[in-house]
Design an enzyme around this catalytic site. Structure first.
Site, PDB file in Angstrom:
ATOM      1  N   TYR A  24      -4.883  -7.913   0.298  1.00 53.73           N
ATOM      2  CA  TYR A  24      -5.789  -9.067   0.438  1.00 53.73           C
ATOM      3  C   TYR A  24      -6.888  -9.058  -0.634  1.00 53.73           C
ATOM      4  O   TYR A  24      -6.976  -9.975  -1.463  1.00 53.73           O
ATOM      5  CB  TYR A  24      -6.372  -9.036   1.854  1.00 53.73           C
ATOM      6  CG  TYR A  24      -7.478 -10.019   2.133  1.00 53.73           C
ATOM      7  CD1 TYR A  24      -7.386 -11.354   1.736  1.00 53.73           C
ATOM      8  CD2 TYR A  24      -8.616  -9.610   2.836  1.00 53.73           C
ATOM      9  CE1 TYR A  24      -8.407 -12.257   2.027  1.00 53.73           C
ATOM     10  CE2 TYR A  24      -9.628 -10.512   3.135  1.00 53.73           C
ATOM     11  CZ  TYR A  24      -9.522 -11.828   2.725  1.00 53.73           C
ATOM     12  OH  TYR A  24     -10.530 -12.703   3.012  1.00 53.73           O
ATOM     13  N   ASN A  45       2.276   0.430  -2.687  1.00 50.73           N
ATOM     14  CA  ASN A  45       3.538   0.812  -2.031  1.00 50.73           C
ATOM     15  C   ASN A  45       4.034  -0.279  -1.083  1.00 50.73           C
ATOM     16  O   ASN A  45       5.059  -0.101  -0.430  1.00 50.73           O
ATOM     17  CB  ASN A  45       3.399   2.156  -1.295  1.00 50.73           C
ATOM     18  CG  ASN A  45       2.418   2.089  -0.138  1.00 50.73           C
ATOM     19  OD1 ASN A  45       1.960   1.011   0.242  1.00 50.73           O
ATOM     20  ND2 ASN A  45       2.100   3.241   0.434  1.00 50.73           N
ATOM     21  N   GLY A  95      -5.148   1.750   0.750  1.00 56.17           N
ATOM     22  CA  GLY A  95      -5.506   2.517   1.936  1.00 56.17           C
ATOM     23  C   GLY A  95      -5.110   1.741   3.172  1.00 56.17           C
ATOM     24  O   GLY A  95      -4.720   0.576   3.091  1.00 56.17           O
ATOM     25  N   SER A 137     -17.003   0.850   2.834  1.00 57.32           N
ATOM     26  CA  SER A 137     -17.223  -0.126   3.909  1.00 57.32           C
ATOM     27  C   SER A 137     -18.583   0.093   4.552  1.00 57.32           C
ATOM     28  O   SER A 137     -19.068   1.233   4.637  1.00 57.32           O
ATOM     29  CB  SER A 137     -16.127   0.064   4.958  1.00 57.32           C
ATOM     30  OG  SER A 137     -16.460  -0.628   6.132  1.00 57.32           O
ATOM     31  N   TYR A 162     -10.708   5.715  10.783  1.00 57.71           N
ATOM     32  CA  TYR A 162     -10.758   4.840   9.589  1.00 57.71           C
ATOM     33  C   TYR A 162     -12.123   4.942   8.913  1.00 57.71           C
ATOM     34  O   TYR A 162     -12.221   5.212   7.716  1.00 57.71           O
ATOM     35  CB  TYR A 162     -10.466   3.378   9.968  1.00 57.71           C
ATOM     36  CG  TYR A 162     -10.838   2.430   8.851  1.00 57.71           C
ATOM     37  CD1 TYR A 162     -10.094   2.386   7.676  1.00 57.71           C
ATOM     38  CD2 TYR A 162     -11.982   1.616   8.942  1.00 57.71           C
ATOM     39  CE1 TYR A 162     -10.467   1.555   6.622  1.00 57.71           C
ATOM     40  CE2 TYR A 162     -12.356   0.783   7.906  1.00 57.71           C
ATOM     41  CZ  TYR A 162     -11.599   0.758   6.748  1.00 57.71           C
ATOM     42  OH  TYR A 162     -11.984  -0.062   5.700  1.00 57.71           O
ATOM     43  N   LYS A 166     -13.423   6.711   5.176  1.00 56.93           N
ATOM     44  CA  LYS A 166     -14.216   6.095   4.089  1.00 56.93           C
ATOM     45  C   LYS A 166     -15.410   6.986   3.751  1.00 56.93           C
ATOM     46  O   LYS A 166     -15.744   7.202   2.585  1.00 56.93           O
ATOM     47  CB  LYS A 166     -14.717   4.714   4.519  1.00 56.93           C
ATOM     48  CG  LYS A 166     -13.629   3.670   4.622  1.00 56.93           C
ATOM     49  CD  LYS A 166     -13.123   3.290   3.240  1.00 56.93           C
ATOM     50  CE  LYS A 166     -11.847   2.495   3.277  1.00 56.93           C
ATOM     51  NZ  LYS A 166     -11.179   2.375   1.995  1.00 56.93           N
TER      52      LYS A 166
END
Ligand code: NAD
Ligand code: UDP
Length: 351
Positions: A24, A45, A95, A137, A162, A166
């Site tokens: 995105y 990938n 990621g 993030s 998650y 980061k």
């Protein structure tokens, strides 16, 4: 001879490697780079994307990135790709990003996000490339006590693997930059990316049922989902629903080009928030989407989602002062562009 980006003139024959460039945000950054005249190599990938996004990039700007289907954990492949294409700077988007999935499969997240980033840095070092822009993030701030959030706000404790991945990668990159002054690293802390390219040809294409608010709302609008569940209406916010700093994906992509420029005169690791500085509640987003689409968005109030914070918005002044970057698009434009993409591509890139 190692390439020092800061010592280069604007030689666009040097390429930018974009990991996760079919995804995105990476696909929008790839488009911006090509439009600015850079050569671009995408390494992805395709575990959460389609190479069709890159066909759309070419359709919009008339230029193609070079595409390598591969994994950041394949150090030898990444090193060879860097050398083959004379890469001088890497934008690292690759990621995994689903918070709930990260709780169920922590090893997959740490391996992909943390080990993948370590592998990338090893390949860069071996290839003599020391300029890196990393997708971090606002989740690394945890639950800050005051708003807006600036970069000096101490990193908190993210509530899921998650967010922790980061934070860990930020630490790895900070230590790396401190150990060797050839490195110039940007840690870009994104707030909530939404929106799509104005052409309606590129946008977010989540697999399965979306986890995030705006993709969910847009699938309700197009009739793929029945109603939005609003996670909590008893937060201490303007209307009781969660408040976030939504940022248009094209503004975000442009921030990466500004970061590339800023690294030319900076060594070490540098943190920049990329947000608008304005927060909107869930119900305000729903209203803005209804206005942009002309469709009703039915919703129900549901319990709070575990791990969610009440509110979160950026102080974007450091990026303005040091990168010369400000977000240009407001919530109306974010919703209009999201709707155009969703309406014209109800099955995303699967059409
Ligand atoms: P995305 O899933 O659309 O894009 C990530 C891309 O990376 C995908 O194309 C995927 O196929 C690829 N990928 C994943 N693991 C890979 C690996 N090991 N090797 C090669 N390719 C791999 O996600 P996005 O929304 O574009 O996010 C890009 C980056 O920004 C991610 O690192 C994400 O954590 C970060 N980020 C996203 C948001 C958000 O809300 N979208 C917010 C803050 C930070
Ligand atoms: N949200 C919601 N319903 C959904 C998805 C999200 O009410 O189906 C709320 C969520 O509780 C938060 C805001 O929308 O207050 C933004 O959530 P999102 O998952 O998009 O981003 P986050 O900030 O959690 O990364």
């Amino acid at each position: 001879m190692p390439k020092r980006y800061g010592e280069m003139s604007k030689d666009m024959s040097d390429a930018v490697l974009v990991t996760g460039g079919a995804g995105y945000i990476g696909s929008h950054a790839t488009l911006c780079l090509l439009e600015a005249g850079y050569s671009v190599v995408v390494l992805d990938n395709l575990c959460n994307s389609s190479a069709r996004s890159l066909e759309r990039v070419a359709q919009i700007c008339g230029r193609q990135p070079h595409f390598v289907q591969g994994d950041t954990r394949d150090t030898a492949l990444v090193e060879q790709t860097l050398k083959d294409h004379n890469v001088s700077v890497v934008l690292h988007f690759a990621g995994l990003k689903a918070v709930g999935e990260s709780v169920e499969k922590p090893l997959m997240y740490y391996e992909n996000n943390v080990a993948g980033s370590v592998s990338l840095c090893k390949a860069m070092q071996a290839a003599g490339v020391f300029n890196l822009v990393f997708s971090s993030s606002a989740t690394v701030y945890g639950e800050p006590e005051t708003m807006p959030i600036d970069e000096d706000c101490p990193a908190g404790v993210p509530t899921n693997p998650y967010g922790l991945s980061k934070k860990m990668v930020e630490q790895v990159l900070t230590d790396l930059a401190a150990s060797d002054d050839r490195w110039s690293i940007a840690l870009l802390r994104y707030f909530n990316p939404v929106g799509a390219h104005e052409s309606g040809l590129m946008g977010e294409d989540p697999q399965g049922i979306p986890n995030n608010l705006v993709p969910y709302v847009s699938q309700v609008a197009v009739g793929k989902l029945a109603a939005l569940q609003v996670f909590g209406d008893d937060y201490p916010t303007v209307d009781g629903t969660g408040v976030r700093d939504y940022i248009h994906v094209v503004d975000l992509a442009k921030g990466h080009l500004k970061a590339i420029d800023a690294l030319k005169s900076r060594k070490g690791a540098h943190i920049w928030n990329l947000g608008t500085g304005v927060g909107y509640s869930v119900l305000q987003v729903v209203k803005a989407f209804e206005k942009a689409s002309g469709r009703d968005i039915p919703f129900n109030i549901a319990p709070r989602r575990s791990g969610d914070i009440a509110e979160c918005w950026a102080n974007p002044e450091k990026a303005k002062a040091e990168l010369g970057w400000v977000a240009e698009h407001g919530i109306e434009r974010m919703m209009e562009d999201t709707w155009r993409w969703q309406r014209d591509n109800p099955e995303g890139y699967g059409v």
